[in-house]
Design a protein around this motif. Structure first.
Motif, PDB file in Angstrom:
ATOM      1  N   GLU A  18       0.827  -1.203   0.000  1.00 56.30           N
ATOM      2  CA  GLU A  18       0.000   0.000   0.000  1.00 56.30           C
ATOM      3  C   GLU A  18       0.865   1.258   0.000  1.00 56.30           C
ATOM      4  OE1 GLU A  18      -0.549  -2.599   2.169  1.00 56.30           O
ATOM      5  OE2 GLU A  18      -2.283  -3.393   1.101  1.00 56.30           O
ATOM      6  N   ALA A  19       1.894   1.271   0.831  1.00 53.11           N
ATOM      7  CA  ALA A  19       2.803   2.422   0.879  1.00 53.11           C
ATOM      8  C   ALA A  19       3.526   2.576  -0.457  1.00 53.11           C
ATOM      9  CB  ALA A  19       3.807   2.265   2.019  1.00 53.11           C
ATOM     10  N   MET A  20       3.934   1.468  -1.042  1.00 50.90           N
ATOM     11  CA  MET A  20       4.618   1.504  -2.336  1.00 50.90           C
ATOM     12  C   MET A  20       3.693   2.060  -3.417  1.00 50.90           C
ATOM     13  SD  MET A  20       6.729  -2.041  -2.453  1.00 50.90           S
ATOM     14  CE  MET A  20       8.160  -2.307  -1.446  1.00 50.90           C
ATOM     15  N   ALA A  21       2.456   1.574  -3.435  1.00 47.43           N
ATOM     16  CA  ALA A  21       1.493   2.018  -4.447  1.00 47.43           C
ATOM     17  C   ALA A  21       1.186   3.503  -4.279  1.00 47.43           C
ATOM     18  CB  ALA A  21       0.216   1.185  -4.359  1.00 47.43           C
ATOM     19  N   GLU A  22       1.017   3.958  -3.063  1.00 42.33           N
ATOM     20  CA  GLU A  22       0.727   5.372  -2.820  1.00 42.33           C
ATOM     21  C   GLU A  22       1.893   6.248  -3.257  1.00 42.33           C
ATOM     22  OE1 GLU A  22      -1.151   8.805  -2.019  1.00 42.33           O
ATOM     23  OE2 GLU A  22      -2.070   6.819  -2.037  1.00 42.33           O
ATOM     24  N   TYR A  23       3.095   5.843  -2.906  1.00 39.98           N
ATOM     25  CA  TYR A  23       4.286   6.601  -3.302  1.00 39.98           C
ATOM     26  C   TYR A  23       4.388   6.692  -4.824  1.00 39.98           C
ATOM     27  CZ  TYR A  23       9.237   7.495  -4.216  1.00 39.98           C
ATOM     28  OH  TYR A  23      10.417   7.991  -4.704  1.00 39.98           O
ATOM     29  N   LEU A  24       4.251   5.563  -5.498  1.00 35.14           N
ATOM     30  CA  LEU A  24       4.367   5.561  -6.954  1.00 35.14           C
ATOM     31  C   LEU A  24       3.244   6.376  -7.590  1.00 35.14           C
ATOM     32  CD1 LEU A  24       6.184   4.561  -9.193  1.00 35.14           C
ATOM     33  CD2 LEU A  24       4.752   2.534  -9.379  1.00 35.14           C
ATOM     34  N   SER A  25       2.054   6.325  -7.036  1.00 40.57           N
ATOM     35  CA  SER A  25       0.936   7.125  -7.549  1.00 40.57           C
ATOM     36  C   SER A  25       1.234   8.615  -7.450  1.00 40.57           C
ATOM     37  CB  SER A  25      -0.349   6.803  -6.788  1.00 40.57           C
ATOM     38  OG  SER A  25      -0.761   5.489  -7.057  1.00 40.57           O
ATOM     39  N   GLN A  26       1.809   9.024  -6.339  1.00 39.97           N
ATOM     40  CA  GLN A  26       2.162  10.436  -6.175  1.00 39.97           C
ATOM     41  C   GLN A  26       3.219  10.876  -7.179  1.00 39.97           C
ATOM     42  OE1 GLN A  26       0.721  12.801  -4.179  1.00 39.97           O
ATOM     43  NE2 GLN A  26      -0.767  11.177  -3.860  1.00 39.97           N
ATOM     44  N   VAL A  27       4.200  10.018  -7.396  1.00 40.20           N
ATOM     45  CA  VAL A  27       5.250  10.331  -8.366  1.00 40.20           C
ATOM     46  C   VAL A  27       4.661  10.413  -9.776  1.00 40.20           C
ATOM     47  CG1 VAL A  27       7.372   9.450  -9.438  1.00 40.20           C
ATOM     48  CG2 VAL A  27       7.112   9.391  -6.953  1.00 40.20           C
ATOM     49  N   LEU A  28       3.793   9.479 -10.113  1.00 38.53           N
ATOM     50  CA  LEU A  28       3.149   9.506 -11.425  1.00 38.53           C
ATOM     51  C   LEU A  28       2.318  10.776 -11.604  1.00 38.53           C
ATOM     52  CD1 LEU A  28       2.038   5.804 -11.840  1.00 38.53           C
ATOM     53  CD2 LEU A  28       3.516   7.078 -13.403  1.00 38.53           C
ATOM     54  N   GLU A  29       1.640  11.184 -10.573  1.00 36.14           N
ATOM     55  CA  GLU A  29       0.813  12.390 -10.641  1.00 36.14           C
ATOM     56  C   GLU A  29       1.653  13.627 -10.938  1.00 36.14           C
ATOM     57  OE1 GLU A  29      -2.019  14.721  -7.569  1.00 36.14           O
ATOM     58  OE2 GLU A  29      -2.376  12.565  -7.745  1.00 36.14           O
ATOM     59  N   ASP A  30       2.872  13.649 -10.422  1.00 35.96           N
ATOM     60  CA  ASP A  30       3.760  14.786 -10.675  1.00 35.96           C
ATOM     61  C   ASP A  30       4.232  14.824 -12.127  1.00 35.96           C
ATOM     62  OD1 ASP A  30       3.483  15.592  -8.067  1.00 35.96           O
ATOM     63  OD2 ASP A  30       5.382  14.733  -7.399  1.00 35.96           O
ATOM     64  N   GLY A  31       4.291  13.663 -12.785  1.00 37.10           N
ATOM     65  CA  GLY A  31       4.616  13.613 -14.206  1.00 37.10           C
ATOM     66  C   GLY A  31       6.077  13.739 -14.578  1.00 37.10           C
ATOM     67  N   ASP A  32       6.976  13.535 -13.640  1.00 34.92           N
ATOM     68  CA  ASP A  32       8.414  13.644 -13.912  1.00 34.92           C
ATOM     69  C   ASP A  32       8.966  12.255 -14.231  1.00 34.92           C
ATOM     70  OD1 ASP A  32      11.260  13.673 -13.600  1.00 34.92           O
ATOM     71  OD2 ASP A  32      11.112  15.464 -12.362  1.00 34.92           O
ATOM     72  N   ASN A  33       9.363  12.040 -15.475  1.00 35.31           N
ATOM     73  CA  ASN A  33       9.842  10.730 -15.927  1.00 35.31           C
ATOM     74  C   ASN A  33      11.049  10.253 -15.130  1.00 35.31           C
ATOM     75  OD1 ASN A  33       9.799   8.483 -17.887  1.00 35.31           O
ATOM     76  ND2 ASN A  33      11.769   9.330 -18.509  1.00 35.31           N
ATOM     77  N   ASP A  34      12.023  11.144 -14.914  1.00 31.33           N
ATOM     78  CA  ASP A  34      13.224  10.740 -14.171  1.00 31.33           C
ATOM     79  C   ASP A  34      12.879  10.345 -12.738  1.00 31.33           C
ATOM     80  OD1 ASP A  34      14.918  11.129 -16.342  1.00 31.33           O
ATOM     81  OD2 ASP A  34      15.294  13.224 -15.819  1.00 31.33           O
TER      82      ASP A  34
END
Length: 97
Positions: A18-34
Motif C-alpha cells: 500500500e505504501a509503495m502504491a501510494e508513493y508511486l501514484s504520487q510520483v506519477l501524478e507529478d509527471g516527472d519521468n526521471d
C-alpha cells in the motif's frame, strides 16, 4: 545546543504494498519521468534487489544500472519490475483544470 540530523532513507518507509502504491501514484501524478524511474529503483531496493532480480530473471547489477540516475530502462524492464513488486499501472481519463 547541537542538534544532529538523522539521515532520511525513503526505503525504510516503503515497507508494504500500500505504501509503495501510494508513493508511486504520487510520483506519477507529478509527471516527472526521471523521478518515476528513480521511484521504481527505491521500490526495488525496499523489497530487496536480489528478490526482484530473481522474480524478473534479470541480474541484480543490471537492475541497479537500469534505475540509476540518467538511465533509460526499456519499458519491458520497468513492467517486469512493477510486476515483481505486485504493482500495476492503470489509465484513467485526465481531469481538465
Amino acid at each position: 545546543m547541537n542538534k544532529e540530523l538523522i539521515p532520511f532513507d525513503l526505503v525504510e518507509y516503503l515497507d508494504n504494498e500500500e505504501a509503495m502504491a501510494e508513493y508511486l501514484s504520487q510520483v506519477l501524478e507529478d509527471g516527472d519521468n526521471d523521478e518515476f524511474l528513480r521511484a521504481i529503483g527505491y521500490l526495488a531496493k525496499a523489497k530487496g534487489m536480489a528478490q526482484i532480480a530473481k522474480e524478473t530473471g534479470m541480474g541484480r547489477e543490471s537492475l541497479y544500472k537500469a534505475f540509476r540516475p540518467n538511465a533509460k530502462p526499456r519499458f519491458d524492464t520497468v513492467m517486469k519490475v512493477l510486476h515483481a513488486l505486485k504493482l500495476q499501472l492503470t489509465a484513467a481519463p485526465q481531469l481538465h483544470q
